[in-house]
Design a protein around this motif. Structure first.
Motif, PDB file in Angstrom:
ATOM      1  N   SER A  91       0.924  -1.145   0.060  1.00 29.81           N
ATOM      2  CA  SER A  91       0.044   0.050   0.027  1.00 29.81           C
ATOM      3  C   SER A  91       0.848   1.338   0.260  1.00 29.81           C
ATOM      4  O   SER A  91       2.165   1.172   0.120  1.00 29.81           O
ATOM      5  CB  SER A  91      -0.807   0.124   1.168  1.00 29.81           C
ATOM      6  N   GLY A  92       0.153   2.507  -0.193  1.00 25.34           N
ATOM      7  CA  GLY A  92       1.215   3.484  -0.142  1.00 25.34           C
ATOM      8  C   GLY A  92       0.231   4.758  -0.004  1.00 25.34           C
ATOM      9  O   GLY A  92      -1.004   4.879  -0.366  1.00 25.34           O
ATOM     10  N   ILE A  93       0.682   5.909  -0.211  1.00 26.27           N
ATOM     11  CA  ILE A  93       0.171   7.284   0.321  1.00 26.27           C
ATOM     12  C   ILE A  93       0.960   8.227  -0.608  1.00 26.27           C
ATOM     13  O   ILE A  93       2.363   8.434  -0.021  1.00 26.27           O
ATOM     14  CB  ILE A  93       0.071   7.408   1.717  1.00 26.27           C
ATOM     15  N   ALA A  98       2.470  12.951   9.386  1.00 23.36           N
ATOM     16  CA  ALA A  98       3.784  12.700  10.166  1.00 23.36           C
ATOM     17  C   ALA A  98       3.603  11.519  10.734  1.00 23.36           C
ATOM     18  O   ALA A  98       4.784  10.746  11.260  1.00 23.36           O
ATOM     19  CB  ALA A  98       3.607  13.771  11.409  1.00 23.36           C
ATOM     20  N   THR A  99       2.255  10.520  10.982  1.00 15.81           N
ATOM     21  CA  THR A  99       2.590   9.170  11.361  1.00 15.81           C
ATOM     22  C   THR A  99       2.041   8.240  10.266  1.00 15.81           C
ATOM     23  O   THR A  99       1.847   7.209  10.521  1.00 15.81           O
ATOM     24  CB  THR A  99       1.318   9.025  12.363  1.00 15.81           C
ATOM     25  N   GLU A 100       2.137   8.642   8.910  1.00 15.11           N
ATOM     26  CA  GLU A 100       1.864   7.694   7.867  1.00 15.11           C
ATOM     27  C   GLU A 100       3.078   7.628   6.932  1.00 15.11           C
ATOM     28  O   GLU A 100       4.324   8.054   7.273  1.00 15.11           O
ATOM     29  CB  GLU A 100       0.770   8.333   7.032  1.00 15.11           C
ATOM     30  N   TYR A 101       2.750   6.825   5.988  1.00 17.11           N
ATOM     31  CA  TYR A 101       4.016   6.229   5.173  1.00 17.11           C
ATOM     32  C   TYR A 101       3.841   6.208   3.854  1.00 17.11           C
ATOM     33  O   TYR A 101       2.552   5.879   3.461  1.00 17.11           O
ATOM     34  CB  TYR A 101       4.474   4.748   5.611  1.00 17.11           C
ATOM     35  N   SER A 102       4.914   6.455   3.231  1.00 14.88           N
ATOM     36  CA  SER A 102       4.726   6.691   1.499  1.00 14.88           C
ATOM     37  C   SER A 102       4.412   5.123   0.754  1.00 14.88           C
ATOM     38  O   SER A 102       3.925   4.950  -0.069  1.00 14.88           O
ATOM     39  CB  SER A 102       5.804   7.332   0.867  1.00 14.88           C
ATOM     40  N   LEU A 103       5.309   3.991   1.737  1.00 20.54           N
ATOM     41  CA  LEU A 103       5.371   2.859   1.067  1.00 20.54           C
ATOM     42  C   LEU A 103       5.133   1.826   2.309  1.00 20.54           C
ATOM     43  O   LEU A 103       5.949   1.803   3.248  1.00 20.54           O
ATOM     44  CB  LEU A 103       6.149   2.633   0.112  1.00 20.54           C
ATOM     45  N   THR A 104       4.316   0.789   1.963  1.00 20.49           N
ATOM     46  CA  THR A 104       4.295  -0.209   2.988  1.00 20.49           C
ATOM     47  C   THR A 104       4.378  -1.592   2.402  1.00 20.49           C
ATOM     48  O   THR A 104       3.435  -1.939   1.486  1.00 20.49           O
ATOM     49  CB  THR A 104       3.096  -0.132   3.740  1.00 20.49           C
ATOM     50  N   PHE A 147       8.076   2.778   4.990  1.00 20.62           N
ATOM     51  CA  PHE A 147       9.065   4.029   4.455  1.00 20.62           C
ATOM     52  C   PHE A 147       8.430   5.192   4.130  1.00 20.62           C
ATOM     53  O   PHE A 147       7.270   5.256   3.749  1.00 20.62           O
ATOM     54  CB  PHE A 147       9.580   3.300   3.196  1.00 20.62           C
ATOM     55  N   ALA A 148       9.132   6.277   4.546  1.00 24.39           N
ATOM     56  CA  ALA A 148       8.765   7.531   4.303  1.00 24.39           C
ATOM     57  C   ALA A 148       9.778   8.387   4.500  1.00 24.39           C
ATOM     58  O   ALA A 148      10.916   8.135   5.116  1.00 24.39           O
ATOM     59  CB  ALA A 148       7.587   8.066   5.619  1.00 24.39           C
ATOM     60  N   LEU A 149       9.986   9.898   4.101  1.00 20.90           N
ATOM     61  CA  LEU A 149      10.638  10.755   3.833  1.00 20.90           C
ATOM     62  C   LEU A 149      10.676  11.503   4.852  1.00 20.90           C
ATOM     63  O   LEU A 149       9.414  12.096   5.097  1.00 20.90           O
ATOM     64  CB  LEU A 149      10.847  11.329   2.591  1.00 20.90           C
ATOM     65  N   ARG A 150      11.585  11.944   6.217  1.00 17.42           N
ATOM     66  CA  ARG A 150      11.263  13.063   6.993  1.00 17.42           C
ATOM     67  C   ARG A 150      12.385  13.807   7.418  1.00 17.42           C
ATOM     68  O   ARG A 150      13.215  13.100   7.774  1.00 17.42           O
ATOM     69  CB  ARG A 150      10.615  12.345   8.336  1.00 17.42           C
ATOM     70  N   ASN A 151      12.410  15.040   7.215  1.00 14.79           N
ATOM     71  CA  ASN A 151      13.520  15.707   7.699  1.00 14.79           C
ATOM     72  C   ASN A 151      14.810  15.226   6.680  1.00 14.79           C
ATOM     73  O   ASN A 151      15.899  15.274   7.408  1.00 14.79           O
ATOM     74  CB  ASN A 151      13.808  15.898   9.111  1.00 14.79           C
ATOM     75  N   ASN A 152      14.526  15.147   5.500  1.00 14.15           N
ATOM     76  CA  ASN A 152      15.779  14.697   4.543  1.00 14.15           C
ATOM     77  C   ASN A 152      16.402  13.288   4.922  1.00 14.15           C
ATOM     78  O   ASN A 152      17.769  13.186   4.574  1.00 14.15           O
ATOM     79  CB  ASN A 152      16.770  15.891   4.818  1.00 14.15           C
ATOM     80  N   SER A 153      15.493  12.447   5.855  1.00 15.89           N
ATOM     81  CA  SER A 153      15.998  11.212   6.166  1.00 15.89           C
ATOM     82  C   SER A 153      14.962  10.155   5.453  1.00 15.89           C
ATOM     83  O   SER A 153      13.757  10.571   5.788  1.00 15.89           O
ATOM     84  CB  SER A 153      16.196  11.046   7.584  1.00 15.89           C
ATOM     85  N   LEU A 154      15.531   9.333   4.971  1.00 12.78           N
ATOM     86  CA  LEU A 154      14.593   7.993   4.689  1.00 12.78           C
ATOM     87  C   LEU A 154      14.390   7.280   5.593  1.00 12.78           C
ATOM     88  O   LEU A 154      15.148   6.636   6.300  1.00 12.78           O
ATOM     89  CB  LEU A 154      15.043   7.335   3.284  1.00 12.78           C
ATOM     90  N   MET A 155      13.099   7.078   6.291  1.00 13.93           N
ATOM     91  CA  MET A 155      12.939   6.391   7.561  1.00 13.93           C
ATOM     92  C   MET A 155      11.979   5.307   7.296  1.00 13.93           C
ATOM     93  O   MET A 155      11.404   4.975   6.286  1.00 13.93           O
ATOM     94  CB  MET A 155      12.015   7.342   8.367  1.00 13.93           C
ATOM     95  N   CYS A 156      12.292   4.400   8.166  1.00 16.67           N
ATOM     96  CA  CYS A 156      11.852   2.852   8.156  1.00 16.67           C
ATOM     97  C   CYS A 156      11.217   2.693   9.619  1.00 16.67           C
ATOM     98  O   CYS A 156      11.907   2.850  10.559  1.00 16.67           O
ATOM     99  CB  CYS A 156      12.796   1.899   7.789  1.00 16.67           C
TER     100      CYS A 156
END
Length: 264
Positions: A91-93, A98-104, A147-156
């Motif tokens: 899934s994706g958004i 802030a509590t969601e993710y681009s790719l799951t 996975f999501a991008l936050r503050n120029n970091s790719l978060m997992c």
């Protein structure tokens, strides 16, 4: 006086050469670091994408559970279907909060007996290198990576509870200016004239029809570089934008969702 003047000129030329060499060295080091970070991110995302939707295989469907007998090669192979989280496979958004993710990406997690180990273990890991466990009903939890991008970091983020809730996200890589995902969908298969289209998350009406994902990373350097103000590059959205006196490197990769199981 002439000797002193010549000496100062030599020193000035040498100092300038050192400064230029140092600038080039910093730029090359910056670019190399971006490439290494992007390669690591793609390895992590690729591992999760290739495992997405996988299900446990029963290699001996005619044998009783727990049987230690030799597996008959003629036995049919089936899926062990203790998995009710098909909505977690992919899934994706497009613009996550802030509590969601681009790719799951998710898969079933199961335990098997390993060599020289008394207890069963799992070999599957999420994007943070963690495996899953079992719930009170002995059902294996899916391995989920978000996975999501936050503050120029790719978060997992992995799984924090037996319900599959997201855990605390951690940074995979830094220096990420943009992170976008596109989804490849195959249509018109029933009519014998299949077509493939690429859409964003909002354009996916059935996640079970997604057979591949395209990931784009826009990596930005730390060092300031001297570029003309008119210099531009093409970003993940396909637009020409300014470098803003920083190195920008674009990386794209496509991963097929070649699951063992069924997406929908």
């Amino acid at each position: 006086m002439i000797g002193i003047t010549l000496g100062l000129m030599v020193v000035a030329v040498g100092t300038g050469a050192i400064l230029v060499s140092r600038n080039y060295s910093s730029t090359i080091s910056d670019a190399t670091q971006l490439q290494q970070q992007a390669a690591y991110a793609f390895r992590v995302i690729g591992q999760q994408a290739r495992q997405a939707g996988s299900l446990e295989l029963n290699l001996a469907t005619n044998s009783a559970d727990g049987s230690l007998g030799t597996v008959d090669p003629s036995d049919p192979v089936g899926f062990a279907v203790k998995y009710a989280n098909f909505g977690q496979i992919i899934s994706g958004i497009d613009a996550p909060g802030a509590t969601e993710y681009s790719l799951t990406l998710g898969q079933q997690n199961y335990f098997e007996k390993q060599v020289d180990a008394a207890a069963e273990r799992t070999l599957f890991r999420d994007c943070l290198g963690k495996g899953g466990g079992k719930d009170a009903d002995e059902n294996y939890l899916p391995v989920i990576s978000r996975f999501a991008l936050r503050n120029n970091s790719l978060m997992c983020a992995g799984v924090a509870s037996t319900a599959g809730d997201a855990g605390i996200p951690q940074s995979l890589i830094q220096n990420v200016s943009d992170f976008q995902v596109r989804y490849h969908i195959q249509e018109n298969t029933a009519g014998g004239n299949p077509t493939i289209k690429k859409v964003n998350a909002a354009g996916v009406t059935n996640w079970g029809s997604v057979f591949a994902i395209e990931v784009c990373l826009d990596m930005v350097g730390d060092q300031s570089i001297d570029l003309p103000s008119t210099s531009k590059y093409v970003n993940c959205s396909g637009d020409e934008v300014s470098y803003n006196k920083r190195i920008h490197q674009l990386f794209r990769n496509v991963y097929q969702i070649r699951s063992q199981g069924i997406l929908s």
